[in-house]
Design a protein around this motif. Sequence first.
Motif, PDB file in Angstrom:
ATOM      1  N   SER A 253      -6.686   6.639  -4.099  1.00 33.92           N
ATOM      2  CA  SER A 253      -7.845   5.635  -4.232  1.00 33.92           C
ATOM      3  C   SER A 253      -8.292   5.280  -2.992  1.00 33.92           C
ATOM      4  O   SER A 253      -7.505   4.642  -2.294  1.00 33.92           O
ATOM      5  CB  SER A 253      -7.415   4.616  -5.250  1.00 33.92           C
ATOM      6  OG  SER A 253      -8.162   3.830  -5.539  1.00 33.92           O
ATOM      7  N   THR A 254      -9.677   4.946  -2.962  1.00 36.13           N
ATOM      8  CA  THR A 254     -10.233   4.608  -1.696  1.00 36.13           C
ATOM      9  C   THR A 254      -9.910   2.929  -1.530  1.00 36.13           C
ATOM     10  O   THR A 254      -9.802   2.566  -0.325  1.00 36.13           O
ATOM     11  CB  THR A 254     -11.678   4.821  -1.590  1.00 36.13           C
ATOM     12  OG1 THR A 254     -12.348   4.107  -2.895  1.00 36.13           O
ATOM     13  CG2 THR A 254     -12.044   6.235  -1.649  1.00 36.13           C
ATOM     14  N   GLY A 255      -9.735   2.337  -2.631  1.00 37.66           N
ATOM     15  CA  GLY A 255      -9.664   0.846  -2.535  1.00 37.66           C
ATOM     16  C   GLY A 255      -8.493   0.517  -1.869  1.00 37.66           C
ATOM     17  O   GLY A 255      -8.354  -0.226  -0.859  1.00 37.66           O
ATOM     18  N   PRO A 256      -7.196   0.871  -2.212  1.00 33.78           N
ATOM     19  CA  PRO A 256      -6.032   0.767  -1.723  1.00 33.78           C
ATOM     20  C   PRO A 256      -5.872   1.247  -0.297  1.00 33.78           C
ATOM     21  O   PRO A 256      -5.248   0.583   0.595  1.00 33.78           O
ATOM     22  CB  PRO A 256      -5.014   1.258  -2.648  1.00 33.78           C
ATOM     23  CG  PRO A 256      -5.621   1.197  -4.037  1.00 33.78           C
ATOM     24  CD  PRO A 256      -7.043   1.534  -3.762  1.00 33.78           C
ATOM     25  N   ALA A 257      -6.454   2.336  -0.177  1.00 34.64           N
ATOM     26  CA  ALA A 257      -6.550   3.000   1.336  1.00 34.64           C
ATOM     27  C   ALA A 257      -7.461   2.015   2.315  1.00 34.64           C
ATOM     28  O   ALA A 257      -6.519   1.712   3.516  1.00 34.64           O
ATOM     29  CB  ALA A 257      -7.215   4.409   1.194  1.00 34.64           C
ATOM     30  N   HIS A 258      -8.398   1.393   1.890  1.00 29.43           N
ATOM     31  CA  HIS A 258      -9.140   0.501   2.945  1.00 29.43           C
ATOM     32  C   HIS A 258      -8.265  -0.858   2.923  1.00 29.43           C
ATOM     33  O   HIS A 258      -8.306  -1.485   3.961  1.00 29.43           O
ATOM     34  CB  HIS A 258     -10.524   0.271   2.394  1.00 29.43           C
ATOM     35  CG  HIS A 258     -11.326   1.508   2.546  1.00 29.43           C
ATOM     36  ND1 HIS A 258     -11.436   2.427   3.685  1.00 29.43           N
ATOM     37  CD2 HIS A 258     -12.191   2.208   1.572  1.00 29.43           C
ATOM     38  CE1 HIS A 258     -12.217   3.450   3.524  1.00 29.43           C
ATOM     39  NE2 HIS A 258     -12.794   3.446   2.435  1.00 29.43           N
ATOM     40  N   LEU A 259      -7.704  -1.153   2.021  1.00 31.88           N
ATOM     41  CA  LEU A 259      -7.019  -2.595   1.844  1.00 31.88           C
ATOM     42  C   LEU A 259      -5.595  -2.266   2.805  1.00 31.88           C
ATOM     43  O   LEU A 259      -5.238  -3.173   3.454  1.00 31.88           O
ATOM     44  CB  LEU A 259      -6.547  -2.786   0.322  1.00 31.88           C
ATOM     45  CG  LEU A 259      -5.704  -4.238   0.245  1.00 31.88           C
ATOM     46  CD1 LEU A 259      -6.807  -5.291   0.945  1.00 31.88           C
ATOM     47  CD2 LEU A 259      -5.331  -4.229  -1.111  1.00 31.88           C
ATOM     48  N   ALA A 260      -5.038  -1.100   2.700  1.00 36.41           N
ATOM     49  CA  ALA A 260      -4.084  -0.822   3.652  1.00 36.41           C
ATOM     50  C   ALA A 260      -4.516  -0.830   5.165  1.00 36.41           C
ATOM     51  O   ALA A 260      -3.884  -1.403   6.111  1.00 36.41           O
ATOM     52  CB  ALA A 260      -3.251   0.475   3.282  1.00 36.41           C
ATOM     53  N   ALA A 261      -5.675  -0.294   5.386  1.00 29.28           N
ATOM     54  CA  ALA A 261      -6.202  -0.376   6.637  1.00 29.28           C
ATOM     55  C   ALA A 261      -6.517  -1.971   7.175  1.00 29.28           C
ATOM     56  O   ALA A 261      -6.624  -1.993   8.436  1.00 29.28           O
ATOM     57  CB  ALA A 261      -7.480   0.581   6.875  1.00 29.28           C
ATOM     58  N   ALA A 262      -6.763  -2.501   6.269  1.00 29.33           N
ATOM     59  CA  ALA A 262      -7.036  -4.081   6.576  1.00 29.33           C
ATOM     60  C   ALA A 262      -6.101  -4.749   6.995  1.00 29.33           C
ATOM     61  O   ALA A 262      -6.127  -5.810   7.639  1.00 29.33           O
ATOM     62  CB  ALA A 262      -7.968  -4.639   5.646  1.00 29.33           C
TER      63      ALA A 262
END
Length: 314
Positions: A253-262
């Motif tokens: 899922s892209t949402g959690p992936a970008h949240l992890a990056a943040a």
Amino acid sequence: MKALVARPGGLGGVLLAGPAVRAVATRAGRVTMLCGPRGAPAARLLPHVDDVVVCDDAVLSGTPPDQDTDADGVIRRLRQDSYDVALVLAPGRRSPLPAARLLRTARVRRIGAGPDRDDGLLDVHHQRLPGRHEAEAALDAAAAMGFGLRTGDDGRLRVRPVPDTAGLTGNGPYVVVHPGAGDPERAWAAERCAETVALLCDAGHRVVVTGAPDETALTRRAAGDTAVDLGGRTSPRSLAGVLRAADALVTCSTGPAHLAAAVGTPVVSLSAPPGPSQCPVAPYRVPTVLLGGRGRPAPHEVLRAVRRLLQRDA
């Protein structure tokens, strides 16, 4: 100066707008985020966002709405707030013109966006450079309007301070597995995910499984008897806390992936085609392994990717 940043899309897409929001905030006294209901929780996590106005994504992207929308109500509110400038960040190659048209109707004084023909709607029209990551393209569009990052801001994704979530995860290192996805076709197959979680646990990793409230059956199956099941038990803010303390995230899922990056956590991403880690949809500027496969990677591939990330981070 009162500024507005419009960004259709979900959690991940709005997080990618974060560096551009910070750039706008260097000159604007107040910054409002205009986004859809799926992206609003992310907008509330972004530093320097003072207010969030929610508008149906169909209105912002020009697609037929699934239900009645209150576009007139949004326009009235924006007129009342009286914005000096707006930056429209359209995802991918989608047109910014529907959102720009709404903002022009709301009498925003100066509007910038890109890329697309502007039909006279835009005061600043920026052409996207090829090969740019979504976060970089958003910063480019902000720069075209005269907004740049503060000295010392490295342009990475960021969120506001997140809570300590040890009460949810327990103490000690762990890897997060997030098997669900907004697009059911991208979701991780339950059986394959369960096999992967079991293999990670057998290899000595403690595993925490996360998911949305409607994904509890999937997270329960994935967690089995060996992992911590947090399905339906986290908000976007508390999920950010869970991810911040994790050694790595495995997700389609892209949402959690970008949240992890943040929050600076390495990612094994199953949502993008294998290739360069800086492809436009990859987690931004964190160690990343792109496996692709639409939820069908072999468990040993995932274990090997997690090991690679942890060795790199050691």
